[in-house]
Design a protein around this motif. Structure first.
Motif, short mmCIF file in Angstrom:
data_model
loop_
_atom_site.label_atom_id
_atom_site.label_comp_id
_atom_site.label_asym_id
_atom_site.label_seq_id
_atom_site.Cartn_x
_atom_site.Cartn_y
_atom_site.Cartn_z
N GLN A 47 66.26 -17.37 35.16
CA GLN A 47 67.01 -17.78 36.35
C GLN A 47 66.37 -17.22 37.63
N GLU A 48 65.91 -15.99 37.57
CA GLU A 48 65.34 -15.35 38.76
C GLU A 48 64.11 -16.09 39.25
N LEU A 49 63.23 -16.48 38.32
CA LEU A 49 62.02 -17.21 38.69
C LEU A 49 62.37 -18.55 39.34
N VAL A 50 63.28 -19.29 38.73
CA VAL A 50 63.63 -20.61 39.25
C VAL A 50 64.26 -20.49 40.64
N LEU A 51 65.17 -19.55 40.80
CA LEU A 51 65.79 -19.39 42.12
C LEU A 51 64.76 -18.98 43.16
N ASP A 56 61.55 -20.28 47.91
CA ASP A 56 60.26 -20.43 48.60
C ASP A 56 60.09 -21.84 49.14
N ARG A 57 60.50 -22.84 48.35
CA ARG A 57 60.38 -24.23 48.80
C ARG A 57 61.26 -24.46 50.03
N ARG A 58 62.43 -23.82 50.05
CA ARG A 58 63.35 -23.99 51.17
C ARG A 58 62.75 -23.39 52.44
N ARG A 59 62.11 -22.23 52.30
CA ARG A 59 61.46 -21.62 53.47
C ARG A 59 60.32 -22.51 53.98
N GLN A 60 59.57 -23.07 53.03
CA GLN A 60 58.48 -23.97 53.41
C GLN A 60 59.04 -25.18 54.16
N GLU A 107 69.11 -32.46 46.72
CA GLU A 107 68.78 -32.00 48.07
C GLU A 107 68.54 -30.50 48.05
N LEU A 108 67.41 -30.11 48.57
CA LEU A 108 67.00 -28.71 48.58
C LEU A 108 67.90 -27.86 49.46
N THR A 109 68.52 -28.45 50.47
CA THR A 109 69.36 -27.70 51.40
C THR A 109 70.81 -27.59 50.93
N LYS A 110 71.03 -27.88 49.65
CA LYS A 110 72.37 -27.74 49.08
C LYS A 110 72.30 -26.94 47.79
N ALA A 111 73.43 -26.31 47.45
CA ALA A 111 73.57 -25.60 46.17
C ALA A 111 74.80 -26.15 45.47
N ILE A 123 73.75 -25.27 52.30
CA ILE A 123 73.26 -23.90 52.52
C ILE A 123 72.11 -23.87 53.52
N GLY A 124 71.70 -25.03 54.02
CA GLY A 124 70.59 -25.06 54.96
C GLY A 124 69.33 -24.51 54.31
N TYR A 125 68.71 -23.54 54.96
CA TYR A 125 67.45 -22.99 54.45
C TYR A 125 67.64 -21.57 53.91
N GLN A 126 68.88 -21.22 53.57
CA GLN A 126 69.17 -19.91 53.03
C GLN A 126 68.79 -19.82 51.55
N ASP A 127 68.60 -18.59 51.09
CA ASP A 127 68.29 -18.35 49.68
C ASP A 127 69.54 -18.48 48.81
#
Length: 225
Positions: A47-51, A56-60, A107-111, A123-127
């Motif tokens: 789980q840690e690796l995937v998150l 990282d993709r979200r920051r990019q 969507e990358l900006t959602k959880a 969640i926007g660009y948050q971790d």
């Protein structure tokens, strides 16, 4: 009534904004196999690796900008009804100005909740962190359709394609199903244009523009005038 332009976009659309794709890197995405970061089994295993990978993709994505092709599609809304159906998980179509966007692969900006998939959060660009949960106590995960999972927006996308007066396909190899099957939902008399700089998959009766997304979309838009 306005003509309805339906646009099906893939990784080549975002690539011109600097976002890499695993298919252009020998099956690796930022040095990771998709089977290590884009399957339910991978999430259960590490789980840690995937998150971390999606953080990282979200920051990019936060530093990426819509390219001219994104903006041109948005500008078409002044004259046409335009629906974008994208296989991309970024928000560049929305930031480029498109108002009707269907995300096939999430969507990358959602959880969303691991146990309660109806609970989805902007969640926007948050971790997303290990131990971060929904209000019902379940771990949050990226709102992404991973390999092996159903594509919940597919039926809606197929309905939209059936109403198209023009179908424009940009930056996708049309090799990934079920998304690739959408091209067969279009009415037989609807013109199809495929923008692809390489050797595209066979699409019967399609006009092919062998250029990248930016130049190819610009050419196609100019042909509508």
């Amino acid at each position: 009534m306005q003509d309805h332009i339906v646009v099906l976009t893939g990784a080549g659309m975002s690539a011109e904004s600097g976002l890499s794709t695993f298919r252009d890197n020998g099956g690796l995405w930022e040095e990771h196999s998709v089977y290590d970061v884009a399957t339910p089994e991978a999430f259960a295993r590490n789980q840690e690796l995937v998150l971390r990978f999606y953080n990282d993709r979200r920051r990019q994505l936060a530093s990426a900008r819509p390219n001219r092709a994104h903006r041109l599609l948005a500008e078409l809304e002044a004259r046409y009804r335009v629906t974008v159906i994208t296989q991309n998980v970024d928000d560049l179509h929305e930031r480029g100005g498109s108002s009707e966007v269907i995300h096939l692969h999430g969507e990358l900006t959602k959880a969303r909740s691991c146990r309660h998939p109806e609970l989805v959060y902007d969640i926007g660009y948050q971790d997303i962190e290990t131990g971060q949960t929904c209000e019902r106590g379940a771990q949050l995960r990226p709102h992404i359709v991973w390999f092996g999972e159903e594509v919940p927006m597919l039926d809606k996308a197929a309905e939209v394609v059936r109403t198209a007066d023009h179908l424009l396909i940009v930056g996708t190899s049309l090799q990934v199903y079920p998304a690739a099957g959408l091209v067969y939902e279009v009415d037989p008399y609807v013109p199809i244009t495929l923008v692809d700089p390489g050797a595209p998959a066979s699409v019967a009766r399609a006009r092919v523009i062998r250029k990248g997304a930016v130049d190819g979309v610009a050419d196609w838009v100019a042909s509508l005038a």
